[in-house]
Motif scaffolding. Sequence first.
Motif, PDB file in Angstrom:
ATOM      1  N   ILE A 219       9.586 -10.464 -15.560  1.00 34.13           N
ATOM      2  CA  ILE A 219      10.220  -9.174 -15.820  1.00 34.13           C
ATOM      3  C   ILE A 219      11.261  -8.855 -14.753  1.00 34.13           C
ATOM      4  O   ILE A 219      12.180  -8.065 -14.973  1.00 34.13           O
ATOM      5  CB  ILE A 219       9.160  -8.056 -15.889  1.00 34.13           C
ATOM      6  CG1 ILE A 219       8.096  -8.396 -16.947  1.00 34.13           C
ATOM      7  CG2 ILE A 219       9.804  -6.706 -16.231  1.00 34.13           C
ATOM      8  CD1 ILE A 219       8.651  -8.549 -18.349  1.00 34.13           C
ATOM      9  N   LYS A 220      11.129  -9.502 -13.593  1.00 40.69           N
ATOM     10  CA  LYS A 220      12.056  -9.299 -12.472  1.00 40.69           C
ATOM     11  C   LYS A 220      12.019  -7.860 -11.946  1.00 40.69           C
ATOM     12  O   LYS A 220      13.034  -7.257 -11.647  1.00 40.69           O
ATOM     13  CB  LYS A 220      13.499  -9.654 -12.874  1.00 40.69           C
ATOM     14  CG  LYS A 220      13.673 -11.043 -13.464  1.00 40.69           C
ATOM     15  CD  LYS A 220      13.278 -12.132 -12.481  1.00 40.69           C
ATOM     16  CE  LYS A 220      13.518 -13.520 -13.083  1.00 40.69           C
ATOM     17  NZ  LYS A 220      13.055 -14.605 -12.187  1.00 40.69           N
ATOM     18  N   ARG A 221      10.800  -7.336 -11.841  1.00 39.51           N
ATOM     19  CA  ARG A 221      10.602  -6.029 -11.246  1.00 39.51           C
ATOM     20  C   ARG A 221       9.617  -6.122 -10.087  1.00 39.51           C
ATOM     21  O   ARG A 221       8.698  -6.956 -10.116  1.00 39.51           O
ATOM     22  CB  ARG A 221      10.077  -5.027 -12.283  1.00 39.51           C
ATOM     23  CG  ARG A 221      11.130  -4.509 -13.236  1.00 39.51           C
ATOM     24  CD  ARG A 221      12.193  -3.736 -12.499  1.00 39.51           C
ATOM     25  NE  ARG A 221      13.214  -3.211 -13.391  1.00 39.51           N
ATOM     26  CZ  ARG A 221      14.394  -2.768 -12.983  1.00 39.51           C
ATOM     27  NH1 ARG A 221      14.696  -2.795 -11.699  1.00 39.51           N
ATOM     28  NH2 ARG A 221      15.271  -2.303 -13.834  1.00 39.51           N
ATOM     29  N   GLY A 222       9.790  -5.256  -9.105  1.00 35.26           N
ATOM     30  CA  GLY A 222       8.876  -5.229  -7.980  1.00 35.26           C
ATOM     31  C   GLY A 222       7.584  -4.535  -8.341  1.00 35.26           C
ATOM     32  O   GLY A 222       7.501  -3.788  -9.325  1.00 35.26           O
ATOM     33  N   THR A 223       6.569  -4.794  -7.567  1.00 39.00           N
ATOM     34  CA  THR A 223       5.266  -4.176  -7.788  1.00 39.00           C
ATOM     35  C   THR A 223       4.705  -3.664  -6.459  1.00 39.00           C
ATOM     36  O   THR A 223       5.154  -4.060  -5.383  1.00 39.00           O
ATOM     37  CB  THR A 223       4.258  -5.178  -8.383  1.00 39.00           C
ATOM     38  OG1 THR A 223       4.049  -6.240  -7.438  1.00 39.00           O
ATOM     39  CG2 THR A 223       4.753  -5.755  -9.693  1.00 39.00           C
ATOM     40  N   THR A 224       3.726  -2.803  -6.574  1.00 36.23           N
ATOM     41  CA  THR A 224       2.955  -2.351  -5.416  1.00 36.23           C
ATOM     42  C   THR A 224       1.482  -2.580  -5.742  1.00 36.23           C
ATOM     43  O   THR A 224       1.030  -2.249  -6.845  1.00 36.23           O
ATOM     44  CB  THR A 224       3.194  -0.863  -5.123  1.00 36.23           C
ATOM     45  OG1 THR A 224       4.581  -0.659  -4.857  1.00 36.23           O
ATOM     46  CG2 THR A 224       2.388  -0.413  -3.918  1.00 36.23           C
ATOM     47  N   LEU A 225       0.753  -3.160  -4.789  1.00 33.80           N
ATOM     48  CA  LEU A 225      -0.664  -3.444  -5.001  1.00 33.80           C
ATOM     49  C   LEU A 225      -1.510  -2.468  -4.197  1.00 33.80           C
ATOM     50  O   LEU A 225      -1.240  -2.220  -3.017  1.00 33.80           O
ATOM     51  CB  LEU A 225      -0.993  -4.884  -4.583  1.00 33.80           C
ATOM     52  CG  LEU A 225      -0.217  -5.996  -5.307  1.00 33.80           C
ATOM     53  CD1 LEU A 225      -0.670  -7.363  -4.790  1.00 33.80           C
ATOM     54  CD2 LEU A 225      -0.416  -5.914  -6.815  1.00 33.80           C
ATOM     55  N   TYR A 226      -2.518  -1.914  -4.852  1.00 31.11           N
ATOM     56  CA  TYR A 226      -3.469  -1.027  -4.195  1.00 31.11           C
ATOM     57  C   TYR A 226      -4.865  -1.661  -4.300  1.00 31.11           C
ATOM     58  O   TYR A 226      -5.201  -2.283  -5.315  1.00 31.11           O
ATOM     59  CB  TYR A 226      -3.498   0.350  -4.864  1.00 31.11           C
ATOM     60  CG  TYR A 226      -2.179   1.085  -4.849  1.00 31.11           C
ATOM     61  CD1 TYR A 226      -1.816   1.867  -3.758  1.00 31.11           C
ATOM     62  CD2 TYR A 226      -1.303   1.009  -5.921  1.00 31.11           C
ATOM     63  CE1 TYR A 226      -0.617   2.554  -3.737  1.00 31.11           C
ATOM     64  CE2 TYR A 226      -0.092   1.688  -5.916  1.00 31.11           C
ATOM     65  CZ  TYR A 226       0.250   2.455  -4.823  1.00 31.11           C
ATOM     66  OH  TYR A 226       1.444   3.124  -4.800  1.00 31.11           O
ATOM     67  N   TYR A 227      -5.643  -1.480  -3.276  1.00 34.37           N
ATOM     68  CA  TYR A 227      -6.996  -2.024  -3.288  1.00 34.37           C
ATOM     69  C   TYR A 227      -7.986  -0.858  -3.259  1.00 34.37           C
ATOM     70  O   TYR A 227      -7.909   0.037  -2.411  1.00 34.37           O
ATOM     71  CB  TYR A 227      -7.201  -2.948  -2.086  1.00 34.37           C
ATOM     72  CG  TYR A 227      -6.199  -4.092  -2.078  1.00 34.37           C
ATOM     73  CD1 TYR A 227      -6.403  -5.213  -2.878  1.00 34.37           C
ATOM     74  CD2 TYR A 227      -5.039  -4.005  -1.308  1.00 34.37           C
ATOM     75  CE1 TYR A 227      -5.475  -6.247  -2.905  1.00 34.37           C
ATOM     76  CE2 TYR A 227      -4.104  -5.032  -1.336  1.00 34.37           C
ATOM     77  CZ  TYR A 227      -4.319  -6.148  -2.130  1.00 34.37           C
ATOM     78  OH  TYR A 227      -3.399  -7.163  -2.167  1.00 34.37           O
TER      79      TYR A 227
END
Length: 283
Positions: A219-227
């Motif tokens: 998709i060529k989009r950034g992501t943010t990961l939460y734990y």
Amino acid sequence: MGFSFKRFWLINLGIIIMSAGLYYFLIPADLAVGGVTGLAMVINKLVPVIPIGILMLIANVILFIIAFLVIGKDFGGYTIYSSILLSSVIYLFEITTPLEKPLIDDIMINLIYGIIIQGIGMAIIFYQNASTGGTDIVAKIINRFTHIEIGKSLLMADFLIIILAIFTFGPRLALYALLGIGINALVIDKVIAGFNTKMKVVIISEKSDEINDYIINEIKRGTTLYYADGGYTKTKKTIVSTVVNKRQYIKIKKFAQVTDPKIFINVSFVQEVLGEGFWNGTC
């Protein structure tokens, strides 16, 4: 923004839509709803021998230099092109489908349909960082330096034209025109808001790594990961958050549901996104 075929095509589409609203509804009903078009209608009423399209072309030259100096050559260049095309399309309509009277003898219908059609066309043009010249340039300058929405900026810039229309067409038509520029401002801002609307997608899945890789690489989009810890299951969770458009969301949704049938997806709409990967312009 630079040149792209999509941008060029959308500007042309916006001009055609705007021209249709002006020529077939607003102009024959003497609704001088602001802008160079309204100014040209006022002058044409006093000097009928000069066509409205020609008056628009002449009036626009006055503000072109300001557009180049204050906003930049990209905006200025497309504004010159758009204003010439708008004048040309209206002049073409005058030759091919001359109108001696409005298509419908109802001023309110002409106002509503004309404004809505014109507003949609203008919104498309503004969204491509261009304008049709005249008070559109003034509106863009107001928008750039004050961050007031472009529709409201145009309302401020067009108010003087309405004052002139009062003395030319009388208070009745001028009040209709005042209503018109108010509706026009609303339509432009709502359409642009629709273009700017993005979707914030929050995904909770046991296959979060695969889904995260798909969003970044495909998709060529950034992501943010939460734990986080699951409140019910008490297990560790990885939450993937991203902001995408509707078409990208549909692709992510299909991939995620195939990858993990037990996936949990939460979606919300956002009106404005600034930062890497998203346009930082103002409208």
